[in-house]
Design an enzyme around this catalytic site. Structure first.
Site, PDB file in Angstrom:
ATOM      1  N   LYS A   1     -65.467 -62.261 105.737  1.00 13.54           N
ATOM      2  CA  LYS A   1     -66.469 -61.305 106.251  1.00 13.54           C
ATOM      3  C   LYS A   1     -66.003 -59.882 106.026  1.00 13.54           C
ATOM      4  CE  LYS A   1     -69.062 -63.260 106.412  1.00 13.54           C
ATOM      5  NZ  LYS A   1     -69.397 -64.587 106.174  1.00 13.54           N
TER       6      LYS A   1
ATOM      7  N   LYS B   1     -77.023 -63.378  97.536  1.00 12.55           N
ATOM      8  CA  LYS B   1     -76.922 -64.381  98.591  1.00 12.55           C
ATOM      9  C   LYS B   1     -77.015 -65.807  98.070  1.00 12.55           C
ATOM     10  CE  LYS B   1     -77.976 -65.262 103.284  1.00 12.55           C
ATOM     11  NZ  LYS B   1     -76.576 -65.126 103.678  1.00 12.55           N
TER      12      LYS B   1
ATOM     13  N   CYS C   1     -80.845 -63.575  91.228  1.00 12.66           N
ATOM     14  CA  CYS C   1     -82.094 -63.054  90.698  1.00 12.66           C
ATOM     15  C   CYS C   1     -83.262 -63.648  91.484  1.00 12.66           C
ATOM     16  CB  CYS C   1     -82.313 -63.349  89.213  1.00 12.66           C
ATOM     17  SG  CYS C   1     -81.042 -62.689  88.156  1.00 12.66           S
TER      18      CYS C   1
ATOM     19  N   ASN D   1     -84.808 -66.482  86.305  1.00  7.58           N
ATOM     20  CA  ASN D   1     -83.646 -66.642  87.172  1.00  7.58           C
ATOM     21  C   ASN D   1     -82.870 -67.856  86.659  1.00  7.58           C
ATOM     22  OD1 ASN D   1     -83.404 -68.246  90.401  1.00  7.58           O
ATOM     23  ND2 ASN D   1     -81.822 -67.147  89.320  1.00  7.58           N
ATOM     24  N   GLY D   2     -81.594 -67.635  86.296  1.00  6.72           N
ATOM     25  CA  GLY D   2     -80.786 -68.758  85.806  1.00  6.72           C
ATOM     26  C   GLY D   2     -79.969 -68.341  84.603  1.00  6.72           C
TER      27      GLY D   2
ATOM     28  N   ARG E   1     -81.133 -61.756  96.599  1.00  5.06           N
ATOM     29  CA  ARG E   1     -80.718 -62.600  95.476  1.00  5.06           C
ATOM     30  C   ARG E   1     -80.118 -61.787  94.326  1.00  5.06           C
ATOM     31  NH1 ARG E   1     -83.146 -67.606  95.882  1.00  5.06           N
ATOM     32  NH2 ARG E   1     -82.715 -67.949  93.697  1.00  5.06           N
TER      33      ARG E   1
ATOM     34  N   GLU F   1     -65.796 -58.904 102.171  1.00  3.87           N
ATOM     35  CA  GLU F   1     -67.018 -58.848 101.365  1.00  3.87           C
ATOM     36  C   GLU F   1     -67.912 -57.673 101.718  1.00  3.87           C
ATOM     37  OE1 GLU F   1     -69.753 -62.188 101.629  1.00  3.87           O
ATOM     38  OE2 GLU F   1     -69.229 -62.496 103.723  1.00  3.87           O
TER      39      GLU F   1
ATOM     40  N   TRP G   1     -79.491 -59.965  89.297  1.00  4.31           N
ATOM     41  CA  TRP G   1     -78.035 -60.021  89.481  1.00  4.31           C
ATOM     42  C   TRP G   1     -77.496 -60.348  88.094  1.00  4.31           C
ATOM     43  CZ3 TRP G   1     -73.918 -63.492  88.970  1.00  4.31           C
ATOM     44  CH2 TRP G   1     -72.750 -63.138  89.657  1.00  4.31           C
TER      45      TRP G   1
ATOM     46  N   HIS H   1     -42.932 -67.145 104.925  1.00  3.86           N
ATOM     47  CA  HIS H   1     -42.444 -67.793 103.705  1.00  3.86           C
ATOM     48  C   HIS H   1     -42.779 -66.974 102.457  1.00  3.86           C
ATOM     49  CE1 HIS H   1     -41.051 -71.291 105.852  1.00  3.86           C
ATOM     50  NE2 HIS H   1     -42.201 -71.300 106.519  1.00  3.86           N
TER      51      HIS H   1
ATOM     52  N   GLU I   1     -62.578 -67.423 107.428  1.00  2.00           N
ATOM     53  CA  GLU I   1     -63.949 -66.914 107.479  1.00  2.00           C
ATOM     54  C   GLU I   1     -63.965 -65.441 107.903  1.00  2.00           C
ATOM     55  OE1 GLU I   1     -66.678 -67.485 106.383  1.00  2.00           O
ATOM     56  OE2 GLU I   1     -68.105 -66.404 107.635  1.00  2.00           O
TER      57      GLU I   1
HETATM   58  C1  F6R Z   1     -70.338 -65.273 102.482  1.00  2.87           C
HETATM   59  C2  F6R Z   1     -71.400 -66.123 101.968  1.00  2.87           C
HETATM   60  C3  F6R Z   1     -71.085 -66.984 100.823  1.00  2.87           C
HETATM   61  C4  F6R Z   1     -71.881 -68.301 100.908  1.00  2.87           C
HETATM   62  C5  F6R Z   1     -71.671 -69.131  99.636  1.00  2.87           C
HETATM   63  C6  F6R Z   1     -72.377 -70.462  99.710  1.00  2.87           C
HETATM   64  O1  F6R Z   1     -70.743 -64.528 103.578  1.00  2.87           O
HETATM   65  O2  F6R Z   1     -72.509 -66.084 102.446  1.00  2.87           O
HETATM   66  O3  F6R Z   1     -69.738 -67.238 100.708  1.00  2.87           O
HETATM   67  O4  F6R Z   1     -71.452 -69.009 102.030  1.00  2.87           O
HETATM   68  O5  F6R Z   1     -72.133 -68.416  98.530  1.00  2.87           O
HETATM   69  O6  F6R Z   1     -73.747 -70.308  99.880  1.00  2.87           O
HETATM   70  P1  F6R Z   1     -74.614 -71.466 100.497  1.00  2.87           P
HETATM   71  O7  F6R Z   1     -74.165 -71.707 101.888  1.00  2.87           O
HETATM   72  O8  F6R Z   1     -76.019 -70.960 100.422  1.00  2.87           O
HETATM   73  O9  F6R Z   1     -74.388 -72.668  99.622  1.00  2.87           O
END
Ligand code: F6R
Length: 596
Positions: free
Chosen positions: A477, A591, A2, A99-100, A27, A480, A75, A496, A473
């Site tokens: 990517k 994010k 949010c 937000n929270g 957000r 997501e 969100w 396995h 990783e």
């Molecule tokens: C994936 C992504 C998330 C963040 C995770 C941690 O592409 O961006 O997995 O890496 O939410 O966020 P931060 O790094 O801001 O603590």
């Protein structure tokens, strides 16, 4: 999660609020709303879905008059993404955005709000009714806010309108991020600086449980007991252009292609006058006197952390454990005698990581945060900070922050003890050139994505050792943003059990950059191929085979995660593009994850 904004000043507020929300959409983006005051009149407008819907509904804000207002992009945590649950929320006298998460909302309802009529499923509405109740009982708004802070448990950043006071906005913060932007004849509230940078680069930081009384000409910060605090503003080193897409169709593509520049910027920022890469001696002193490092992070930052473990163990010889923050906080492993904690977080606001930071600080341990956001909560609350210098990362899927985290971890490790005598300045410069050459090949990744991924239900990335960590990783990517179910797997572990999932044409992408595991991974490729897998290989030049689809120029073997991840970022980008997905704002995500 949010985003909130507020504005009070001489200009029409609604367009300013909507512009700010656009910068905060990363957000959360399931609904949005604004409340604008024109004298005694308050207009509330909300729309489900992306901010564009609210913009269309209000003619980009032009249809709403008034010079004071608040806004929110959501969100959902409590209640579905409907207009009814969208913020702002209100009681008779108060209108607010939040937000929270309010953890004790049920107890508050029982204790104070038995007679209140609730119209939404949100926890936020409780705060609006609580302020109403306290002021109805005779408290001033400031005292009601203090009272609210003493009663409410959980995380909150709030921007509040009191309908009885046309010249004031209130803001409160606990655990969720919030800044006050200060301008000439106007002031603003925002979840981050980007939401306000088009108007000001002067900001007040707020600490938990502080509240602020804001007019167009003044910002007064108070403790939760009502004591006024003197605080200076700071200047954010942000440029409006950093937050724009420019000629790129998506932020993600821009951010992928910024990676060579980011590595060069890191080299510049960490170089001393003699061109040596250095780290603050106080940080090195604390790390050298610990007996074990614990890295705490989530998601992509966790994946950077497991690469960092390799650096800290292989370059500096310090035992390192990497932990998922949300697991660590409720299930702490047996700690060593003198641990040191490193928090890795692009945003510096992630609630899961912060919960661990609060806990280990209480236990008296030293802490260091690696973050992209100067002044973020995890930075302010740790003993030390190392900045990532990646510039604002706006696409929800992290790309350049990952490479920045890995590069800074390498610089840190080599500064603690460079037992392999790596010349990082030279090697990282080479990395930035190699990433540039990978970016030159993007048409190829587009074709490969079309051939291997676009119509696939699932996919596997396989590799060994450090390549396996990149596979984790790479898989994150792809899943997501393209929603293709993807797993990163240790290549040797597949047989396995998981190899049972390989069917005719299942895409398997192998990463090969380490000499000691090259032949083993190639055997694993044969195993999946003979069961029908459609195999693509990403390898480094010196280990490449003739038919490998993606061959990357060589870099120092320990630094290969910085380059092998880049084609994987492109493959995810193009697969998502070809499937028509919303690349920068994938479904269900946000994010900055500021709830546990
Ligand atoms: C994936 C992504 C998330 C963040 C995770 C941690 O592409 O961006 O997995 O890496 O939410 O966020 P931060 O790094 O801001 O603590």
């Amino acid at each position: 999660m949010c985003g909130i904004v507020g504005y009070i000043g001489p200009k029409q507020a609604a367009p300013i609020l909507l512009d700010g929300l656009e910068k905060l959409e990363y957000r959360g983006y399931d609904s949005a709303g604004i409340a604008v005051c024109d004298g005694d009149d308050v207009t509330i407008s909300k729309a489900v879905g992306k901010l564009a819907n609210l913009k269309a509904k209000t003619d980009n804000g032009n249809s709403i008059t008034g010079t004071k207002g608040i806004g929110h992009t959501r969100w959902a945590t409590h209640g579905k993404p409907t207009e009814n649950n969208a913020h702002p929320h209100c009681s008779e006298r108060f209108v607010l955005v939040h937000n929270g998460i309010i953890e004790n909302e049920e107890a508050l309802r029982r204790k104070y709000l038995k007679n209140a009529e609730f119209y939404s499923d949100t926890d936020t509405e409780v705060i609006a009714h609580l302020l109403q109740k306290f002021t109805d009982d005779g408290e001033s708004t400031a005292v009601a806010i203090q009272h609210m802070i003493s009663e409410v448990e959980g995380s909150y950043a709030l921007a509040i309108i009191d309908k009885n006071d046309p010249d004031v906005l209130y803001a409160v913060k606990n655990k969720s991020p919030l800044l006050i932007g200060s301008g000439d004849g106007f002031n603003m509230i925002g979840s981050d600086a980007m939401a306000m940078i088009a108007h000001t680069n002067n900001f007040y930081e707020l600490n938990d449980k502080e509240y602020v009384v804001i007019t167009k000409d003044s910002v007064d910060i108070y403790t939760c007991y009502g004591k006024k605090i003197e605080r200076n503003t700071y200047v954010a080193e942000l440029d409006v252009s950093d937050t724009e897409k420019g000629t790129y169709p998506h932020y993600m593509l821009k951010e992928i292609e910024e990676q060579p520049t980011v590595i060069r910027k890191i080299l510049k920022e960490y170089s001393d006058d003699d061109g040596e890469l250095t780290i603050d001696p106080d940080i090195l002193k604390d790390i050298r006197s610990c007996d074990k490092i614990y890295i705490i992070a989530c998601g992509t930052s966790y994946h950077a952390g497991i690469v960092g473990k390799q650096f800290l163990e292989k370059i500096s010889g310090i035992p390192t454990e990497v932990c998922i923050a949300s697991e660590f906080v409720y299930n702490m492993p047996l700690l060593s005698k003198k641990p040191l904690f490193i928090f890795i977080s692009q945003s510096g606001e992630t609630a899961d990581s912060r919960a661990v930071l609060v806990k280990v600080k209480e236990m008296g341990y030293k802490t260091l945060t690696l973050t992209n956001v100067k002044g973020s909560t995890l930075s302010r609350e740790a003993d030390h900070t190392l900045l990532l210098y990646a510039g604002p990362e706006i696409a929800v899927a992290s790309t350049k922050a990952y490479t920045a985290q890995v590069a800074v971890l390498a610089i840190l490790a080599a500064n603690i003890k460079n037992s392999i005598n790596i010349n990082l300045n030279y090697e990282l410069s080479k990395v930035s050139n190699v990433i540039e050459s990978i970016c030159d090949d993007k048409d190829k990744y587009s074709m490969l994505a079309e051939d291997y991924l676009k119509d696939s239900r699932n996919c596997f990335y396989i590799g060994r050792g450090i390549d396996y960590y990149v596979c984790l990783e790479a898989a994150l990517k792809l899943k997501e943003i393209s929603y293709i179910q993807t797993e990163g797997f240790a290549a040797g572990e597949l047989k396995h059990g998981t190899i049972a999932l390989i069917e005719q044409n299942t895409p398997v992408i192998a990463i090969i950059s380490q000499e000691n595991t090259n032949l083993n991974t190639r055997s694993n490729i044969k195993e999946v191929k003979s069961r029908g897998a459609h195999v693509m290989t990403i390898s480094t030049k010196s280990l490449s085979a003739q038919k490998d689809q993606i061959i990357i120029n060589d870099v120092h073997e320990i630094l290969t995660p910085l380059v092998t991840v880049v084609p994987a970022q492109y493959l995810a980008y193009y697969a998502a593009l070809q499937k028509g997905c919303d690349i920068d704002k994938p479904r269900n995500l946000a994010k900055s994850v500021t709830v546990e």
